[in-house]
Motif scaffolding. Sequence first.
Motif, PDB file in Angstrom:
ATOM      1  N   GLU A  45      -0.030  53.245  65.754  1.00  0.00           N
ATOM      2  CA  GLU A  45       0.028  51.844  66.164  1.00  0.00           C
ATOM      3  C   GLU A  45       1.370  51.599  66.834  1.00  0.00           C
ATOM      4  N   ILE A  46       1.331  51.098  68.069  1.00  0.00           N
ATOM      5  CA  ILE A  46       2.535  50.825  68.849  1.00  0.00           C
ATOM      6  C   ILE A  46       2.664  49.306  68.990  1.00  0.00           C
ATOM      7  N   ASN A  47       3.676  48.723  68.362  1.00  0.00           N
ATOM      8  CA  ASN A  47       3.898  47.286  68.439  1.00  0.00           C
ATOM      9  C   ASN A  47       4.416  46.910  69.826  1.00  0.00           C
ATOM     10  N   THR A  48       3.860  45.830  70.377  1.00  0.00           N
ATOM     11  CA  THR A  48       4.301  45.359  71.689  1.00  0.00           C
ATOM     12  C   THR A  48       4.871  43.950  71.640  1.00  0.00           C
ATOM     13  N   GLN A  49       4.552  43.211  70.582  1.00  0.00           N
ATOM     14  CA  GLN A  49       5.024  41.830  70.521  1.00  0.00           C
ATOM     15  C   GLN A  49       4.910  41.311  69.096  1.00  0.00           C
ATOM     16  N   LEU A 110       4.051  31.894  79.263  1.00  0.00           N
ATOM     17  CA  LEU A 110       3.523  33.256  79.226  1.00  0.00           C
ATOM     18  C   LEU A 110       4.199  34.145  80.264  1.00  0.00           C
ATOM     19  N   LEU A 111       4.340  33.632  81.473  1.00  0.00           N
ATOM     20  CA  LEU A 111       4.947  34.405  82.555  1.00  0.00           C
ATOM     21  C   LEU A 111       6.399  34.752  82.242  1.00  0.00           C
ATOM     22  N   PHE A 112       7.167  33.797  81.749  1.00  0.00           N
ATOM     23  CA  PHE A 112       8.565  34.051  81.421  1.00  0.00           C
ATOM     24  C   PHE A 112       8.677  35.131  80.347  1.00  0.00           C
ATOM     25  N   ARG A 117      10.004  40.699  79.008  1.00  0.00           N
ATOM     26  CA  ARG A 117       9.592  41.950  78.354  1.00  0.00           C
ATOM     27  C   ARG A 117       9.600  43.107  79.358  1.00  0.00           C
ATOM     28  N   GLU A 118       9.117  42.867  80.553  1.00  0.00           N
ATOM     29  CA  GLU A 118       9.126  43.897  81.593  1.00  0.00           C
ATOM     30  C   GLU A 118      10.564  44.314  81.925  1.00  0.00           C
ATOM     31  N   ARG A 119      11.457  43.356  82.044  1.00  0.00           N
ATOM     32  CA  ARG A 119      12.857  43.652  82.328  1.00  0.00           C
ATOM     33  C   ARG A 119      13.457  44.529  81.232  1.00  0.00           C
ATOM     34  N   GLU A 120      13.161  44.201  79.985  1.00  0.00           N
ATOM     35  CA  GLU A 120      13.659  45.014  78.876  1.00  0.00           C
ATOM     36  C   GLU A 120      13.139  46.452  78.958  1.00  0.00           C
ATOM     37  N   LEU A 121      11.859  46.603  79.262  1.00  0.00           N
ATOM     38  CA  LEU A 121      11.270  47.939  79.346  1.00  0.00           C
ATOM     39  C   LEU A 121      11.873  48.752  80.491  1.00  0.00           C
ATOM     40  N   ASN A 128      18.147  50.855  72.623  1.00  0.00           N
ATOM     41  CA  ASN A 128      18.747  49.581  73.038  1.00  0.00           C
ATOM     42  C   ASN A 128      17.767  48.412  72.894  1.00  0.00           C
ATOM     43  N   ARG A 129      16.478  48.671  73.134  1.00  0.00           N
ATOM     44  CA  ARG A 129      15.476  47.611  72.926  1.00  0.00           C
ATOM     45  C   ARG A 129      15.424  47.217  71.461  1.00  0.00           C
TER      46      ARG A 129
END
Length: 146
Positions: A45-49, A110-112, A117-121, A128-129
């Motif tokens: 299981e990979i947590n995403t949020q 939602l967009l923000f 999240r995309e910027r962090e990835l 670091n995340r």
Amino acid sequence: MIYRYLKVRHFKKKEKILQQGDMESHFNFLHKGLTRQFYTHNNREINTQFTVKDDIVCSAYSYFSRTPSAYSIEAVEPTTLLTFEINDMEFVLAQGPNFIQWGRLLMNQLLFYKEERERELLTYDAANRLQHFIDSKPELVSKLSQ
């Protein structure tokens, strides 16, 4: 007017709100509790949020595209959601400019989140995340480690 279309749903700890592969048909606001969004890959299981009070809890892509969700959503602790079913949400948004503006504000939220999240990835490695998560949400980290 809008409140009569909201439904209250309660979930126990570890209860699935959405199962990976099912189509999302609820647009949820977290009223109380804590949820996690994750996917399963190679039996992991990979947590995403993680979501907390007042966050939107929804597999947005599934909800808007009407396709199966790539994610599961689960209550981490007893959780209460305020929910619009998809047809009710569409009806409310069709009621005029004020409701359309409200819908835009939800989409902005939602967009923000997704862009952040995309910027962090793209800019942080996994260590670091994790550190950023710990630094920015210490109250959440303490709940998750219980």
